[in-house]
Scaffold this motif. Sequence first.
Motif, mmCIF file in Angstrom:
data_model
loop_
_atom_site.group_PDB
_atom_site.id
_atom_site.type_symbol
_atom_site.label_atom_id
_atom_site.label_comp_id
_atom_site.label_asym_id
_atom_site.label_seq_id
_atom_site.Cartn_x
_atom_site.Cartn_y
_atom_site.Cartn_z
ATOM 1 N N LEU A 1 0.825 -1.204 0.000
ATOM 2 C CA LEU A 1 0.000 0.000 0.000
ATOM 3 C C LEU A 1 0.858 1.252 0.000
ATOM 4 C CD1 LEU A 1 -2.688 1.515 0.308
ATOM 5 C CD2 LEU A 1 -2.485 1.205 2.793
ATOM 6 N N SER A 2 1.903 1.261 0.824
ATOM 7 C CA SER A 2 2.791 2.414 0.890
ATOM 8 C C SER A 2 3.501 2.635 -0.438
ATOM 9 C CB SER A 2 3.822 2.213 2.006
ATOM 10 O OG SER A 2 4.636 3.350 2.172
ATOM 11 N N CYS B 1 1.130 4.269 -2.801
ATOM 12 C CA CYS B 1 1.016 5.688 -2.451
ATOM 13 C C CYS B 1 2.250 6.459 -2.929
ATOM 14 C CB CYS B 1 0.864 5.852 -0.945
ATOM 15 S SG CYS B 1 -0.732 5.298 -0.305
ATOM 16 N N SER B 2 3.412 5.848 -2.782
ATOM 17 C CA SER B 2 4.644 6.479 -3.241
ATOM 18 C C SER B 2 4.636 6.660 -4.758
ATOM 19 C CB SER B 2 5.853 5.631 -2.823
ATOM 20 O OG SER B 2 7.059 6.266 -3.163
ATOM 21 N N ALA C 1 1.991 7.185 -6.563
ATOM 22 C CA ALA C 1 1.121 8.337 -6.807
ATOM 23 C C ALA C 1 1.856 9.639 -6.527
ATOM 24 C CB ALA C 1 -0.126 8.241 -5.937
ATOM 25 N N TYR D 1 -1.734 13.733 -4.241
ATOM 26 C CA TYR D 1 -0.427 13.839 -3.593
ATOM 27 C C TYR D 1 -0.554 13.775 -2.071
ATOM 28 C CZ TYR D 1 4.045 16.078 -2.310
ATOM 29 O OH TYR D 1 5.273 16.379 -1.757
ATOM 30 N N THR E 1 -3.148 12.749 -0.243
ATOM 31 C CA THR E 1 -3.726 11.476 0.187
ATOM 32 C C THR E 1 -2.657 10.386 0.234
ATOM 33 O OG1 THR E 1 -5.879 12.058 -0.775
ATOM 34 C CG2 THR E 1 -5.465 9.726 -0.321
ATOM 35 N N GLY E 2 -1.805 10.363 -0.787
ATOM 36 C CA GLY E 2 -0.718 9.393 -0.807
ATOM 37 C C GLY E 2 0.216 9.563 0.376
ATOM 38 N N TYR E 3 0.543 10.813 0.696
ATOM 39 C CA TYR E 3 1.435 11.060 1.819
ATOM 40 C C TYR E 3 0.803 10.688 3.158
ATOM 41 C CZ TYR E 3 5.964 12.937 0.567
ATOM 42 O OH TYR E 3 7.271 13.041 0.166
ATOM 43 N N PHE F 1 -1.394 8.247 3.888
ATOM 44 C CA PHE F 1 -1.331 6.804 4.117
ATOM 45 C C PHE F 1 0.114 6.322 4.223
ATOM 46 C CE2 PHE F 1 -5.647 7.089 2.303
ATOM 47 C CZ PHE F 1 -6.329 6.398 3.300
ATOM 48 N N ARG F 2 1.021 6.954 3.490
ATOM 49 C CA ARG F 2 2.425 6.552 3.558
ATOM 50 C C ARG F 2 3.004 6.859 4.936
ATOM 51 N NH1 ARG F 2 7.556 9.148 0.350
ATOM 52 N NH2 ARG F 2 8.946 7.346 0.484
ATOM 53 N N GLU G 1 8.969 -0.960 -0.121
ATOM 54 C CA GLU G 1 8.216 0.156 -0.696
ATOM 55 C C GLU G 1 8.770 0.530 -2.064
ATOM 56 O OE1 GLU G 1 6.759 4.332 1.124
ATOM 57 O OE2 GLU G 1 8.868 4.297 0.514
#
Length: 314
Positions: free
Chosen positions: A114-115, A118-119, A121, A201, A203-205, A207-208, A231
């Motif tokens: 998942l991370s 997100c990275s 994205a 951007y 949202t990705g950060y 969850f990361r 990751e």
Amino acid sequence: MRPRPCRCGIQSHPWRYALAATPHDDTHDLTIWAYAFGYFAAYAPYSALTKALSGGSLPGMEHGISGFTLLPVSTLASLVGMFVFLTVKRWWSYAGHREVLGVRVPVPGRWTLLSGLCSAAIIGTTTLAYTIPGASIVFMMLLMRGGVLVLAPLVDIMSGRRVRWPSWVALGLSLSALGVATGTEVSATLTMLAALDVGVYLTGYFFRLRAMSHLAKSGDPAVSIRYFVEEQMVATPALVLTLAAMALVGGDGILGEVRAGFTGFLARGHLLEEVLVGLLSQGTGIFGGLILLDARENAFTVPVNRASSVLAGV
């Protein structure tokens, strides 16, 4: 000296170990500042070169290259850079492994998967942010960097981490610096595409940072390296596959621009610059990730990360 993979159960239950570990006192550890310099050294030419390509500012350019057209070559270069870096550092052994057809291959866990997505994205939206027509590069930086600064203490609180007073001071100074950097002449125009880019951007950060706080910010080098490797092995390949799928579909608009990125790189005449954008982007991903994985709270590591990128961008 490269830390050796721990043989005390961390390989089979690394995240359980991370949650149980007590972070060591690393307030005097200066390694994070070396990573911050590396981030700055990669980010300054990355942002400048990306803006020059999209704006048609390089010698011999009659028009700019759209962000979606830049992504395929730059992302493929990032993929190569990631593989070379992890191989040279001999960090593949830290990842979780599974036997596939008789061969042991590195595989990510659920949360590092998942991370990594997100990275991916974050990588794509960062490159696009500097190429969106009509969007001020400094205003986009204010929204993206300032947004992550705001997220940092919220993630710490949600993760049960104590935010020390120097970190609150750092957050305040970083947000103030962003405001000063924008000045009074920066255009605050935000198109629908720019707003969507910033939203993905941030949202990705979110969850990361949540995954890092929960799994990897333990102060144990082997745990942090495992998270970093798993990751990284997801992020860039996921972005490459997404772009390849978009190119196969083809059509007009964005899909056509992505396809042109794969098929017209020789005709554009700036292959070296596009490759450099990808390698420098991977450099920011490497150093930026290592900064965020520091065992200290996000309210400390995020300002270090953000201040380095803002200084480079401005």
